[in-house]
Design a protein around this motif. Structure first.
Motif, PDB file in Angstrom:
ATOM      1  N   PHE A  13       0.812  -1.193   0.084  1.00  0.00           N
ATOM      2  CA  PHE A  13      -0.155   0.034   0.015  1.00  0.00           C
ATOM      3  C   PHE A  13       0.919   1.277  -0.178  1.00  0.00           C
ATOM      4  N   LYS A  14       0.342   2.439  -0.674  1.00  0.00           N
ATOM      5  CA  LYS A  14       0.729   3.349  -0.191  1.00  0.00           C
ATOM      6  C   LYS A  14       0.505   4.025   1.000  1.00  0.00           C
ATOM      7  N   ALA A  15       1.513   4.199   1.931  1.00  0.00           N
ATOM      8  CA  ALA A  15       1.154   4.599   3.182  1.00  0.00           C
ATOM      9  C   ALA A  15       0.248   6.149   3.302  1.00  0.00           C
ATOM     10  N   LYS A  16      -0.291   6.118   4.191  1.00  0.00           N
ATOM     11  CA  LYS A  16      -0.912   7.296   4.472  1.00  0.00           C
ATOM     12  C   LYS A  16       0.015   8.495   4.770  1.00  0.00           C
ATOM     13  N   LYS A  17      -0.100   9.586   4.195  1.00  0.00           N
ATOM     14  CA  LYS A  17       0.641  10.832   4.417  1.00  0.00           C
ATOM     15  C   LYS A  17       1.061  11.063   5.832  1.00  0.00           C
ATOM     16  N   ILE A  23       5.909   3.228   1.324  1.00  0.00           N
ATOM     17  CA  ILE A  23       5.420   1.938   0.837  1.00  0.00           C
ATOM     18  C   ILE A  23       5.140   1.311   2.099  1.00  0.00           C
ATOM     19  N   VAL A  24       4.004   0.630   2.464  1.00  0.00           N
ATOM     20  CA  VAL A  24       3.658  -0.242   3.355  1.00  0.00           C
ATOM     21  C   VAL A  24       3.708  -1.589   2.737  1.00  0.00           C
ATOM     22  N   GLN A  25       4.468  -2.712   3.252  1.00  0.00           N
ATOM     23  CA  GLN A  25       4.381  -4.104   2.846  1.00  0.00           C
ATOM     24  C   GLN A  25       3.190  -4.818   3.445  1.00  0.00           C
ATOM     25  N   ALA A  26       2.033  -4.912   3.176  1.00  0.00           N
ATOM     26  CA  ALA A  26       1.211  -5.527   4.100  1.00  0.00           C
ATOM     27  C   ALA A  26       1.141  -7.108   3.905  1.00  0.00           C
ATOM     28  N   LEU A  27       1.663  -7.630   2.960  1.00  0.00           N
ATOM     29  CA  LEU A  27       1.873  -9.220   2.858  1.00  0.00           C
ATOM     30  C   LEU A  27       2.873  -9.380   1.983  1.00  0.00           C
ATOM     31  N   GLY A  44      -1.877 -13.346  14.390  1.00  0.00           N
ATOM     32  CA  GLY A  44      -0.844 -12.097  14.175  1.00  0.00           C
ATOM     33  C   GLY A  44      -1.149 -10.980  15.146  1.00  0.00           C
ATOM     34  N   PRO A  45      -0.314 -10.029  15.272  1.00  0.00           N
ATOM     35  CA  PRO A  45      -0.349  -8.919  15.758  1.00  0.00           C
ATOM     36  C   PRO A  45      -1.065  -7.939  14.918  1.00  0.00           C
ATOM     37  N   ASN A  46      -1.346  -6.891  15.645  1.00  0.00           N
ATOM     38  CA  ASN A  46      -1.901  -5.710  14.947  1.00  0.00           C
ATOM     39  C   ASN A  46      -1.147  -5.099  13.876  1.00  0.00           C
ATOM     40  N   GLY A  47      -1.624  -4.933  12.524  1.00  0.00           N
ATOM     41  CA  GLY A  47      -0.968  -4.628  11.590  1.00  0.00           C
ATOM     42  C   GLY A  47      -0.035  -5.757  10.592  1.00  0.00           C
ATOM     43  N   ALA A  48      -0.448  -7.057  11.165  1.00  0.00           N
ATOM     44  CA  ALA A  48       0.358  -8.139  10.476  1.00  0.00           C
ATOM     45  C   ALA A  48       0.084  -8.460   9.027  1.00  0.00           C
ATOM     46  N   GLY A  49      -1.078  -8.145   8.778  1.00  0.00           N
ATOM     47  CA  GLY A  49      -1.518  -8.337   7.327  1.00  0.00           C
ATOM     48  C   GLY A  49      -2.699  -9.397   7.224  1.00  0.00           C
ATOM     49  N   LYS A  50      -3.332  -9.622   8.430  1.00  0.00           N
ATOM     50  CA  LYS A  50      -4.435 -10.448   8.450  1.00  0.00           C
ATOM     51  C   LYS A  50      -5.726 -10.068   7.532  1.00  0.00           C
ATOM     52  N   SER A  51      -6.058  -8.922   7.797  1.00  0.00           N
ATOM     53  CA  SER A  51      -7.197  -8.439   7.108  1.00  0.00           C
ATOM     54  C   SER A  51      -6.925  -8.201   5.450  1.00  0.00           C
ATOM     55  N   THR A  52      -5.808  -7.805   5.241  1.00  0.00           N
ATOM     56  CA  THR A  52      -5.380  -7.696   3.932  1.00  0.00           C
ATOM     57  C   THR A  52      -5.471  -9.128   3.314  1.00  0.00           C
ATOM     58  N   ASP A 168     -12.928 -12.340   9.943  1.00  0.00           N
ATOM     59  CA  ASP A 168     -11.962 -11.771  10.262  1.00  0.00           C
ATOM     60  C   ASP A 168     -12.103 -11.130  11.782  1.00  0.00           C
ATOM     61  N   GLU A 169     -11.289 -11.502  12.654  1.00  0.00           N
ATOM     62  CA  GLU A 169     -11.781 -11.402  13.938  1.00  0.00           C
ATOM     63  C   GLU A 169     -12.766 -11.410  14.401  1.00  0.00           C
ATOM     64  N   PRO A 170     -13.642 -12.587  14.439  1.00  0.00           N
ATOM     65  CA  PRO A 170     -15.187 -12.522  14.522  1.00  0.00           C
ATOM     66  C   PRO A 170     -15.535 -12.461  16.218  1.00  0.00           C
TER      67      PRO A 170
ATOM     68  N   GLN B 280      -6.638  -0.317  -5.852  1.00  0.00           N
ATOM     69  CA  GLN B 280      -6.207   0.664  -4.536  1.00  0.00           C
ATOM     70  C   GLN B 280      -6.628   0.518  -2.961  1.00  0.00           C
ATOM     71  N   GLY B 281      -7.516  -0.635  -3.067  1.00  0.00           N
ATOM     72  CA  GLY B 281      -8.189  -0.946  -1.775  1.00  0.00           C
ATOM     73  C   GLY B 281      -9.020   0.140  -1.411  1.00  0.00           C
ATOM     74  N   LYS B 282      -9.968   0.508  -2.109  1.00  0.00           N
ATOM     75  CA  LYS B 282     -10.997   1.593  -1.777  1.00  0.00           C
ATOM     76  C   LYS B 282     -12.301   1.141  -1.587  1.00  0.00           C
TER      77      LYS B 282
END
Ligand SMILES: Nc1ncnc2c1ncn2[C@@H]1O[C@H](COP(=O)(O)OP(=O)(O)OP(=O)(O)O)[C@@H](O)[C@H]1O
Ligand SMILES: [Mg+2]
Lengths: 321, 289
Positions: A13-17, A23-27, A44-52, A168-170, B280-282
């Motif tokens: 992903f492009k990381a938020k400003k 760049i964020v490498q989610a997976l 996995g912990p927060n931000g690990a890429g589970k939801s992605t 996803d984290e039910p 883009q994941g939107k």
């Protein structure tokens, strides 16, 4: 029979400003295969890429690199076909049309799955009862508590009878009672439908251990272990899981004759504290009778089971929360 | 086999459409207070029309007679459909995504998203019809808008009316696609498109009033022919001089052709935007402030 497969799957992903851009490498290079009949956990912990991962598998998001197949179909290209086979429930959100009743809300979604209206309603009522939500069936969705809403969402996911369901984290943020109902439902469902598949993400160790046939531990977008819970725990059984504290033991070396790896030291109260690994737990009986013969007294014996937490700390180098 | 498949798809899409229309109606008719209903459906459109009438009166030196008054009045009344549908369609996407947080579940359902969006817009269409009818009745009764109920060409009106609605919906689909990509307050683009039609589709003045390039642009838009056809069927004397040479049949023909062209374009835009949104994941993003 494989029901979900990923091949060198990556997503950036492009990381938020406000997070500094870049760049964020989610997976990263995720290759897994999930079989029919499995409850497969992604831990996995927060931000690990589970939801992605879940979003890619249920057609909401395209991979940056690599491939993913669900029910044999490519999620990028044949996503309409994939959609026929799946459903998804995501925890920790407040989705639903607040002004509809619980039953209306569920019925509305069932109609998007081509389920005949009458059958859908019967099925909804049956599930409402199973989830202990039947009394709320005619309440407006906006009046529900978090737990009730999440149960409603679980019904929304399962009522369409999907071949593969993504959760996803039910149980995120739910109390013990609601979590229990949801976990029991998941295990019952797969027991009654052994040709279905559940992929669930969680950051609760106990939940993964209780529910899952296999677990992928994911950190920073990468799968760092993929095993059954038992095998994962074997990764950390090199320590001494048995402890025995006893007084009046004249010849501690006799304990070592019984259990070769036993070590001991005296504790503050003058008792001896033995640590050992037992390959065969029946030896405890011999141990006990030996101490009794010596006129010693056992204060306690404890067996420490390794937990997934231990596995996680060993693999990731830090705890979960 | 193929026929069977088409029948299945159609019947599935129809169920989705019906369900979405039901949902839209539940929301739009959920007036906790009938007073609000009256404000939104009756008072607001009439007062907006009234401002326009006042402007006309000032400019024309105190009269609502003259053929241009009827032209403007009818154009303005039917323009409400354009505004409401374009606005409604984008609103559906934003509401489902940000407010109800249901869009991901609707998106992953194996049913047509077009049918869903169309269905959700139906209640807007019905409520707008109430507004338009009341505005017209008000004009006929109190302002002397020259619609003679005996002289209305009903078959032509109906044919033109429905083709026109279809073409508005076609533009709505393109907007729905683009809405996937815009943040909650990126709603300006529906107003932008509605504004373009307001200027160029011959709503308030004949398209000959525009510079030559503007009039040429007007002739591409199906809604120009829609409004012209509506006016001709309601007030036989009210036609746009630039289009006067076209027979009514030719008008309908032009409408159909340009609607089809824009349909193809719209589907292209929708698909492109949908692909981009997945990339883009939107699709189910929440706008963070
Ligand atoms: N749309 C997006 N735009 C930018 N970055 C994103 C986007 N979605 C996810 N990320 C980033 O990708 C990484 C993985 O996120 P993801 O939501 O998959 O993690 P997760 O394991 O589900 O975490 P959590 O337990 O918090 O739900 C995070 O660093 C996140 O900030
Ligand atoms: Mg997550």
């Amino acid at each position: 029979m494989t029901s979900v497969k990923t091949v060198h799957l990556s997503r950036t992903f492009k990381a938020k400003k406000k997070d500094g851009g870049g760049i964020v490498q989610a997976l990263r290079d995720v290759s897994i295969e999930i079989n029919k009949g499995e409850i497969f956990g992604v831990l996995g912990p927060n931000g690990a890429g589970k939801s992605t991962l879940i979003k890619i598998l249920c057609t909401l998001l395209l991979p940056t690199e690599g491939k993913a197949y669900v029910a044999g179909y490519d999620v990028s290209r044949d996503y309409r076909k994939v959609q026929e086979k799946i459903n998804m429930v995501s925890g920790g959100e407040t989705s639903g049309y607040g002004l509809l009743t619980v039953r209306e809300n569920l019925w509305m979604f069932s109609q998007m799955y081509n389920i005949p209206s009458k059958a859908a309603k019967e099925n909804i009522d049956r599930l409402l009862k199973e989830f202990d939500l039947y009394e709320k069936r005619n309440e407006r969705v906006r009046t529900l508590s978090t737990g009730m809403r999440q149960k409603m969402n679980m019904i929304r996911g399962f009522m369409t009878d999907p071949e593969i369901i993504f959760l996803d984290e039910p149980t995120l943020g739910l109390d013990v009672g609601a979590s229990r109902i949801i976990r029991n439902f998941i295990t019952e469902w797969i027991r009654e439908h052994p040709e279905r598949t559940v992929l669930l993400t969680t950051h609760y160790m106990a939940e993964a251990e209780e529910l899952c046939d296999r677990i992928a531990i994911i950190d920073n977008g990468r799968v760092i272990a993929l095993e059954t819970p038992e095998n994962l725990k074997k990764l950390v059984t090199t320590e001494f899981p048995f402890t025995m504290v006893a007084t009046g033991v004249g010849h501690p070396e006799r304990v070592r004759e019984l259990v070769g790896n036993a070590t001991w030291k005296e504790n503050d109260e003058g008792a001896l504290k033995f640590s050992m690994i037992l390959e065969d737990e029946s030896i405890i009986a011999d141990l006990v009778s030996m101490i009794v013969e010596e006129k010693g007294k056992i204060i306690h014996i404890t067996k420490r089971e390794p937990t997934l937490e231990d596995v996680f700390i060993k693999l990731v180098g830090r705890g979960l929360d | 086999m193929a026929v069977e498949q088409i029948k299945n798809t159609l019947s599935r899409n129809f169920i989705t459409f019906k369900t979405a229309a039901w949902l839209g109606w539940q929301m739009d008719s959920n007036w906790a207070d009938p007073f609000l209903f009256i404000i939104y459906t009756i008072v607001k459109p009439i007062s907006a029309t009234f401002i326009l009438v006042m402007m006309y009166v000032v400019v024309s030196g105190g009269s609502t007679a003259g053929s241009l008054f009827g032209f403007m009045y009818v154009g303005n009344a039917f323009y409400m459909y354009i505004f409401q549908i374009l606005f409604g369609v984008t609103w559906v996407i934003h509401d489902d995504r940000e407010h109800f947080q249901t869009i991901r579940y609707i998106y992953i359902a194996p049913s047509s998203f077009y049918a869903y969006v169309l269905g959700r817009s139906m209640s807007k269409l019905i409520l707008t019809t109430v507004s338009v009818a009341i505005t017209l009745a008000f004009g006929i009764l109190f302002l002397g808008v020259p619609i003679g109920l005996g002289t209305v060409n009903i078959p032509m009106f109906l044919a033109v009316f429905f083709i026109g609605l279809a073409s508005i919906v076609v533009f709505g689909l393109a907007l729905a696609g683009i809405s996937f990509l815009t943040a909650e307050h990126g709603m300006g683009m529906n107003e932008g498109l509605a504004g373009i039609f307001y200027l160029f589709a011959g709503v308030l003045y004949p398209i000959g009033t525009l510079p030559a390039w503007g009039a040429a642009f007007s002739k591409i838009i199906p809604l120009t022919y829609w409004l012209e056809g509506i006016r001709r069927s309601l007030i036989p004397t009210s036609t746009d001089p630039t289009l006067a040479a076209y027979s009514s049949g030719f008008l309908v023909y032009l409408m159909i052709i340009s609607t089809i062209i824009f349909l193809i374009l719209s589907i292209g835009i929708f698909r492109g935007a949908e692909h981009l949104a997945r990339k883009q994941g939107k699709v189910d993003m929440l706008t963070s402030y």
